[in-house]
Design an enzyme around this catalytic site. Structure first.
Site, PDB file in Angstrom:
ATOM      1  NE  ARG A  16      -4.318  -1.321   0.228  1.00 12.58           N
ATOM      2  CZ  ARG A  16      -4.536  -2.359  -0.570  1.00 12.58           C
ATOM      3  NH1 ARG A  16      -3.602  -2.710  -1.452  1.00 12.58           N
ATOM      4  NH2 ARG A  16      -5.658  -3.044  -0.508  1.00 12.58           N
ATOM      5  CG  HIS A  32      -3.431  -0.269  -7.493  1.00 12.90           C
ATOM      6  ND1 HIS A  32      -3.916   0.292  -6.330  1.00 12.90           N
ATOM      7  CD2 HIS A  32      -3.366  -1.600  -7.245  1.00 12.90           C
ATOM      8  CE1 HIS A  32      -4.131  -0.657  -5.427  1.00 12.90           C
ATOM      9  NE2 HIS A  32      -3.810  -1.825  -5.977  1.00 12.90           N
TER      10      HIS A  32
END
Length: 333
Positions: A248, A296
């Site tokens: 993350r 991502h």
């Protein structure tokens, strides 16, 4: 408690008084990754005898047994008095656990494939090989018109370290191990994966980092892991190390990473996740010459591969059997 698969499971009867055995369970598709239409058919195919609700605004939710979430939906839990199980559709459940409205007495489970995600493992292999063979250096030299041949190492001469050994990280680590890299892992608790040296606990972090030339972060976000990749930890790596983040964005102190790259202490970084997504166009990561920036895209979530895991936990809920991939709320994953 661990089930035969090695995944964390939980005894439903320990979490609420008796599983309600109904002829038809009510399942709410509360939020999704991408358009809801991608999810409806696979879930209906996996749960043909259940009642799937997809209109969160108009449907009566008072009898919903199981709710599926990709992200939190403000106000919905107050409309779910019969709820018995929450299933997260994303690899991480940090945003769901951070929801102040999340009921404290309802179990939360993940819906990932029990064998991990092959697409993520391939992605990690791709970027480890890029750094191992110094591909950004050659791309830059091509741009400059420079012919230079630095030393090349075999995989068995390269020390790779992975932070985390959960459902996502383990297949990545074993794939790299099997290719020949010297693999080590850093985990909160001991891990005994064959052929992978394990360092566990805060006291072992410095030793783990000191032996790691290519660092891969696959940790969940918790109070203990937020900002864990900072100036202090980067300085524990060998000079010239490379960094790959598929965990993350909250794990990384952005300014510290840029400083480590600018001073030459770190050789390069591949980033797939960010504190804010989409990454703002003015962020310095975009133009940094030592950063490979990916939007991502380590994997594309496939509802057809997740739906069977949802169906299995619905079956287990009805039967009063242990739920697979139960989230440990105290640990944060």
């Amino acid at each position: 408690m661990l089930g035969s698969t090695g995944c964390r499971v939980g005894k439903v009867s320990d979490l609420y008084e008796g599983a309600v055995r109904t002829v038809k369970m009510s399942i709410l598709l509360a939020s999704t990754i991408g358009p809801p239409d991608r999810w409806i058919t696979p879930i209906k195919d996996a749960l043909p005898n259940e009642d799937l609700k997809t209109n969160i605004e108009a449907d009566d939710l008072s009898k919903v047994d199981v709710a599926l979430f990709a992200h939190k939906v403000p106000g919905v839990f107050a409309r779910l008095p019969n709820l018995k199980l929450i299933i997260g559709l994303q690899a991480g459940v940090d945003s769901l656990l951070a929801d102040p409205e999340l009921p404290a007495d309802i179990p939360v489970a993940r819906a990932g494939d029990l064998n991990g995600d092959r697409m993520i493992a391939e992605y990690v292999l791709l970027h480890v090989l890029r750094h191992h063979r110094n591909m950004p250096f050659f791309v830059e030299n091509q741009r400059k018109g420079v012919w230079e041949k630095p030393e090349v190492l075999e995989a068995c001469e390269r020390r790779v370290g992975i932070m985390g050994m959960g459902l996502i990280a383990t297949p990545c680590a074993t794939l790299l191990r099997d290719i020949g890299f010297q693999l080590a892992s850093w985990t909160r608790t001991p891990n005994s994966t064959e052929g992978i040296e394990n360092f566990h606990g805060t006291d072992a972090l410095s030793k783990f980092l000191a032996r790691t030339e290519i660092l891969i972060n696959v940790l969940p976000v918790t109070a203990e892991t937020e900002d864990i990749l900072c100036a202090k930890t980067f300085s524990m790596l060998p000079k010239g190390a490379n960094f790959i983040n598929i965990g993350r964005g909250q794990h990384v102190v952005d300014a510290d990473l840029i400083e480590a790259l600018d001073t030459g202490y770190l050789n390069g970084a591949t980033l797939d996740v960010y504190r804010q997504e989409p990454l703002p166009s003015e962020h310095p990561f975009w133009s940094h010459p030592k950063i490979t920036l990916m939007p991502h895209t380590a994997r594309k979530t496939r509802p057809a591969s997740i739906a069977p895991q949802i169906a299995e936990n619905v079956r287990r809920l009805r039967a009063g059997e242990p739920i697979l991939q139960l989230v440990d709320r105290e640990a944060g994953y």
